[in-house]
Design a protein around this motif. Structure first.
Motif, short mmCIF file in Angstrom:
data_model
loop_
_atom_site.label_atom_id
_atom_site.label_comp_id
_atom_site.label_asym_id
_atom_site.label_seq_id
_atom_site.Cartn_x
_atom_site.Cartn_y
_atom_site.Cartn_z
N LYS A 36 34.26 65.93 -22.79
CA LYS A 36 34.34 64.72 -23.61
C LYS A 36 33.06 64.47 -24.39
O LYS A 36 32.95 63.45 -25.08
CB LYS A 36 34.64 63.51 -22.72
N SER A 37 32.08 65.36 -24.26
CA SER A 37 30.79 65.18 -24.94
C SER A 37 30.22 63.80 -24.67
O SER A 37 29.73 63.11 -25.58
CB SER A 37 30.94 65.40 -26.46
N THR A 38 30.23 63.41 -23.43
CA THR A 38 29.80 62.07 -23.04
C THR A 38 28.93 62.14 -21.80
O THR A 38 29.20 62.92 -20.88
CB THR A 38 31.02 61.16 -22.78
N VAL A 39 27.90 61.32 -21.80
CA VAL A 39 27.05 61.13 -20.64
C VAL A 39 27.15 59.67 -20.21
O VAL A 39 27.22 58.78 -21.05
CB VAL A 39 25.59 61.50 -20.96
N TYR A 40 27.18 59.47 -18.91
CA TYR A 40 27.33 58.14 -18.35
C TYR A 40 26.08 57.77 -17.54
O TYR A 40 25.41 58.63 -16.98
CB TYR A 40 28.54 58.09 -17.42
N LEU A 41 25.83 56.48 -17.49
CA LEU A 41 24.79 55.96 -16.61
C LEU A 41 25.44 54.83 -15.81
O LEU A 41 25.68 53.74 -16.35
CB LEU A 41 23.58 55.45 -17.39
N GLN A 42 25.73 55.12 -14.55
CA GLN A 42 26.28 54.10 -13.66
C GLN A 42 25.10 53.34 -13.05
O GLN A 42 24.23 53.95 -12.42
CB GLN A 42 27.11 54.75 -12.56
N MET A 43 25.09 52.05 -13.26
CA MET A 43 23.99 51.22 -12.80
C MET A 43 24.51 50.22 -11.79
O MET A 43 25.35 49.38 -12.12
CB MET A 43 23.34 50.49 -13.98
#
Length: 116
Positions: free
Chosen positions: A73-80
């Motif tokens: 998906k060409s996506t990076v996530y940051l779960q905070m």
């Protein structure tokens, strides 16, 4: 070249959670190291986390934030999680090619505000 767009910021209470997304367009997304930075008013921009084949976290967010990527998906996530008022800042994602020092590509930023 890669174009980055962040989303997912907002207002949350202390102890709450948010998930930021960094969507990229361009070729060879998997070749890029993606980082999340933040800048609070009156403070210098700081690196929060980055990901390529491994991950890095600033001490201030270890155990609370998780960075992940979905190359399909060409996506990076940051779960905070367990957010604190001191996490309040504009959060930016940035990209650099593996082996390159400079972060050459930046998103426009997304505001995260944690109320006490």
């Amino acid at each position: 070249q890669v174009h980055l767009v962040e989303s997912g910021g907002g207002l949350v209470q202390t102890g709450g959670s948010l998930r930021l997304s960094c969507a990229a367009s361009g070729r060879s997304f998997s070749s890029y190291t993606i980082g999340w930075f933040r800048q609070a008013p009156g403070k210098e921009r700081e690196l929060v986390a980055h990901i390529n084949w491994s991950t890095y976290y600033a001490d201030s967010v270890k155990g609370r934030f998780t960075i992940s990527r979905d190359n399909a998906k060409s996506t990076v996530y940051l779960q905070m999680n367990s957010l604190k008022p001191e996490d309040t800042a504009v959060y930016y994602c940035a990209a650099r090619l593996a082996g390159i020092i400079d972060w050459n590509y930046w998103g426009q930023g997304t505001q995260v505000t944690v109320s006490s």
